[in-house]
Every structure is written in structure tokens, then in C-alpha cells.
Design a protein around this motif. Structure first.
Motif, short mmCIF file in Angstrom:
data_model
loop_
_atom_site.label_atom_id
_atom_site.label_comp_id
_atom_site.label_asym_id
_atom_site.label_seq_id
_atom_site.Cartn_x
_atom_site.Cartn_y
_atom_site.Cartn_z
N CYS A 290 0.87 -1.17 0.00
CA CYS A 290 0.00 0.00 0.00
C CYS A 290 0.91 1.23 0.00
O CYS A 290 1.83 1.32 0.81
CB CYS A 290 -0.91 0.01 1.23
SG CYS A 290 -2.02 1.43 1.26
N ARG A 291 0.66 2.13 -0.94
CA ARG A 291 1.45 3.37 -1.02
C ARG A 291 0.61 4.50 -0.45
O ARG A 291 -0.51 4.74 -0.88
CB ARG A 291 1.81 3.68 -2.46
CG ARG A 291 2.55 2.57 -3.18
CD ARG A 291 3.98 2.51 -2.80
NE ARG A 291 4.67 1.49 -3.61
CZ ARG A 291 5.80 0.96 -3.28
NH1 ARG A 291 6.42 1.33 -2.17
NH2 ARG A 291 6.36 0.04 -4.03
N VAL A 292 1.16 5.18 0.52
CA VAL A 292 0.50 6.32 1.15
C VAL A 292 1.41 7.52 0.92
O VAL A 292 2.43 7.67 1.58
CB VAL A 292 0.28 6.08 2.66
CG1 VAL A 292 -0.44 7.26 3.29
CG2 VAL A 292 -0.47 4.78 2.90
N MET A 293 1.06 8.34 -0.08
CA MET A 293 1.89 9.47 -0.46
C MET A 293 1.35 10.75 0.18
O MET A 293 0.36 11.30 -0.25
CB MET A 293 1.93 9.61 -1.99
CG MET A 293 2.49 8.39 -2.70
SD MET A 293 4.16 7.95 -2.19
CE MET A 293 5.08 9.32 -2.80
N LEU A 294 2.05 11.16 1.23
CA LEU A 294 1.66 12.36 1.96
C LEU A 294 2.19 13.60 1.23
O LEU A 294 3.23 13.54 0.57
CB LEU A 294 2.23 12.32 3.37
CG LEU A 294 1.82 11.14 4.23
CD1 LEU A 294 2.60 11.11 5.52
CD2 LEU A 294 0.32 11.17 4.51
N PRO A 295 1.48 14.71 1.38
CA PRO A 295 1.98 15.95 0.78
C PRO A 295 3.03 16.58 1.71
O PRO A 295 2.69 17.13 2.75
CB PRO A 295 0.73 16.82 0.68
CG PRO A 295 -0.14 16.33 1.80
CD PRO A 295 0.17 14.87 1.98
N PRO B 274 -5.13 2.62 -8.14
CA PRO B 274 -5.41 3.82 -7.37
C PRO B 274 -6.61 3.58 -6.46
O PRO B 274 -7.60 2.98 -6.87
CB PRO B 274 -5.73 4.87 -8.44
CG PRO B 274 -6.22 4.09 -9.61
CD PRO B 274 -5.53 2.76 -9.55
N LEU B 275 -6.51 4.02 -5.22
CA LEU B 275 -7.62 3.88 -4.27
C LEU B 275 -8.31 5.23 -4.16
O LEU B 275 -8.23 5.92 -3.15
CB LEU B 275 -7.12 3.38 -2.92
CG LEU B 275 -6.44 2.02 -2.92
CD1 LEU B 275 -5.91 1.67 -1.54
CD2 LEU B 275 -7.40 0.95 -3.43
N HIS C 186 9.34 3.20 -14.52
CA HIS C 186 8.24 4.04 -14.05
C HIS C 186 8.68 4.79 -12.80
O HIS C 186 9.70 4.47 -12.21
CB HIS C 186 6.98 3.19 -13.78
CG HIS C 186 7.19 2.13 -12.75
ND1 HIS C 186 7.92 0.98 -13.01
CD2 HIS C 186 6.79 2.03 -11.46
CE1 HIS C 186 7.95 0.23 -11.93
NE2 HIS C 186 7.27 0.84 -10.97
N LYS C 187 7.88 5.78 -12.43
CA LYS C 187 8.18 6.58 -11.23
C LYS C 187 6.87 7.17 -10.72
O LYS C 187 5.88 7.24 -11.44
CB LYS C 187 9.16 7.70 -11.55
CG LYS C 187 8.61 8.75 -12.52
CD LYS C 187 9.63 9.82 -12.82
CE LYS C 187 9.08 10.85 -13.82
NZ LYS C 187 10.07 11.89 -14.10
N SER C 188 6.91 7.58 -9.46
CA SER C 188 5.74 8.30 -8.95
C SER C 188 6.01 9.79 -9.11
O SER C 188 7.15 10.25 -9.13
CB SER C 188 5.45 7.95 -7.49
OG SER C 188 6.40 8.50 -6.63
N LEU C 189 4.93 10.51 -9.26
CA LEU C 189 5.00 11.96 -9.31
C LEU C 189 4.82 12.49 -7.90
O LEU C 189 4.24 11.82 -7.04
CB LEU C 189 3.91 12.50 -10.25
CG LEU C 189 3.96 11.93 -11.67
CD1 LEU C 189 2.74 12.38 -12.47
CD2 LEU C 189 5.25 12.33 -12.37
N ILE D 269 -4.00 13.09 0.56
CA ILE D 269 -3.11 11.93 0.59
C ILE D 269 -3.44 11.05 -0.61
O ILE D 269 -4.61 10.82 -0.91
CB ILE D 269 -3.31 11.12 1.89
CG1 ILE D 269 -2.94 11.98 3.10
CG2 ILE D 269 -2.49 9.84 1.86
CD1 ILE D 269 -3.28 11.34 4.42
N ARG D 270 -2.41 10.60 -1.31
CA ARG D 270 -2.61 9.66 -2.43
C ARG D 270 -2.47 8.25 -1.90
O ARG D 270 -1.46 7.89 -1.28
CB ARG D 270 -1.58 9.91 -3.53
CG ARG D 270 -1.86 9.07 -4.78
CD ARG D 270 -1.03 7.83 -4.87
NE ARG D 270 0.28 8.10 -5.44
CZ ARG D 270 1.22 7.19 -5.52
NH1 ARG D 270 1.04 5.97 -5.07
NH2 ARG D 270 2.39 7.48 -6.02
#
Length: 187
Positions: free
Chosen positions: A45-50, A78-79, A142-145, A153-154
């Protein structure tokens, strides 16, 4: 970043792990492999915080991290709706045809960045909506933006699939993070 305790709670969710076993996903990979798919139990699970100081995941090929079968495919889910500005994924179009590429150390998840010098590929990205998936070969760069929203939160998942007839790296059978299956199945 997200604390280990919070990530442990995510990893303990049966529904989180069950998502990778969706009949539609299994049918997709059965067609792709022309064989029954094996679902890697190492769901992420990816949790991308700002946060300005959190580095997004650098450009990379999944094979370096998962080993085993080169014909392993990642399914990125994507969730929620994820516009590119929320930190979705970008793919280097055609990069899966270049084989394994060199790497260098880099900040961000995985700690390695693919060296892209001399490659004539273009980055492709798009907005994602609930219900979308993105699936790609383990050699695809590939990469995350970065997450540019100050208060959003993504959330996304990484699931991996391969043919039941291919070898698997033992580490891919373990949970993601510093957990044991006994810990995650507790209760």
C-alpha cells in the motif's frame, strides 16, 4: 511519513490482500500468461503524503526489487481518483524493450534510480479514476510523481503476478514491511 504502526494496520486488513485476488484481475493475468497466475503475497500500500521533504519514488524497474521471474507484472491500483498532481505514476513508454538498465542510489522508496542516459523514450502519465488499473512488465521504467496537494493523501496499491510455472524469489513470499505473517494474522 506514515508510521510503522499505521502501515501495520493496513497490512492486517484482509480486504487489502483480497483485492489482489479479484476474479477480474486473475482472469486478466491468466490471459496474459496463458497459464494460471500466481499472486505474490507481498502486497504494498502506497501512502503518499503531501510534504516537501518526502521524495517521490524515483524512476526504476520493479525486477531489481522483486527478482525471480522477469515476466512478473505489476498491477498498480489507485484507491480513489488520482490526478497527476496528487502523485500518480508516470511510465517511460517502450522502456520494457531495453532489458535491465543500470541504477544509482536515490532518495525515495526503493532507494535506487534507473540510469536513463542515452534512452530515447518519453514519459507518459495521466489522471486515474476509481476502478482504473495500470499493469506493466517488470522491466518497464516508471516513477511516482510528487504529491502537490497540501492537504490530500494519495493512496494506491501494488500487486504483482506471474505464471505459476516461473520461479519466485523467496522474499516475495514475505509481507511488505518489517512484519511477519504471524504478526499480520494475529487476531
Amino acid at each position: 511519513g506514515v508510521t510503522e504502526d499505521i502501515y501495520r494496520k493496513v497490512q492486517k486488513l484482509e480486504n487489502f490482500h483480497a483485492l489482489a485476488h479479484s476474479p477480474k484481475l486473475l482472469n486478466l493475468y491468466k490471459l496474459l500468461f496463458d497459464a494460471d497466475p500466481f499472486v505474490h503475497p507481498r502486497s504494498i500500500c502506497r501512502v503518499m503524503l503531501p510534504h516537501k521533504e518526502l521524495a517521490p519514488t524515483p524512476s526504476h524497474q520493479d525486477y531489481l526489487h522483486i527478482q525471480g521471474a522477469e515476466k512478473t507484472w505489476t498491477c498498480w491500483v489507485p484507491l480513489g481518483d488520482i490526478p497527476q498532481s496528487l502523485g500518480g505514476l508516470a511510465m517511460l513508454k517502450g522502456s520494457h524493450q531495453s532489458g535491465l538498465l543500470g541504477v544509482t542510489n536515490a532518495p525515495g522508496a526503493g532507494g535506487l534510480e534507473t540510469i536513463l542516459c542515452g534512452l530515447d523514450y518519453e514519459w507518459q502519465g495521466c489522471d486515474f479514476s476509481v476502478g482504473d488499473i495500470l499493469t506493466f512488465h517488470s522491466h518497464t521504467v516508471h516513477k511516482s510523481l510528487s504529491n502537490q496537494h497540501p492537504d490530500l493523501i494519495r493512496l494506491s496499491c501494488d500487486f504483482r503476478y506471474q505464471s505459476v510455472h516461473e520461479p519466485i524469489e523467496q522474499a516475495s513470499l514475505l509481507p511488505h514491511g518489517s512484519f511477519t505473517w504471524e504478526d499480520l494474522y494475529e487476531g
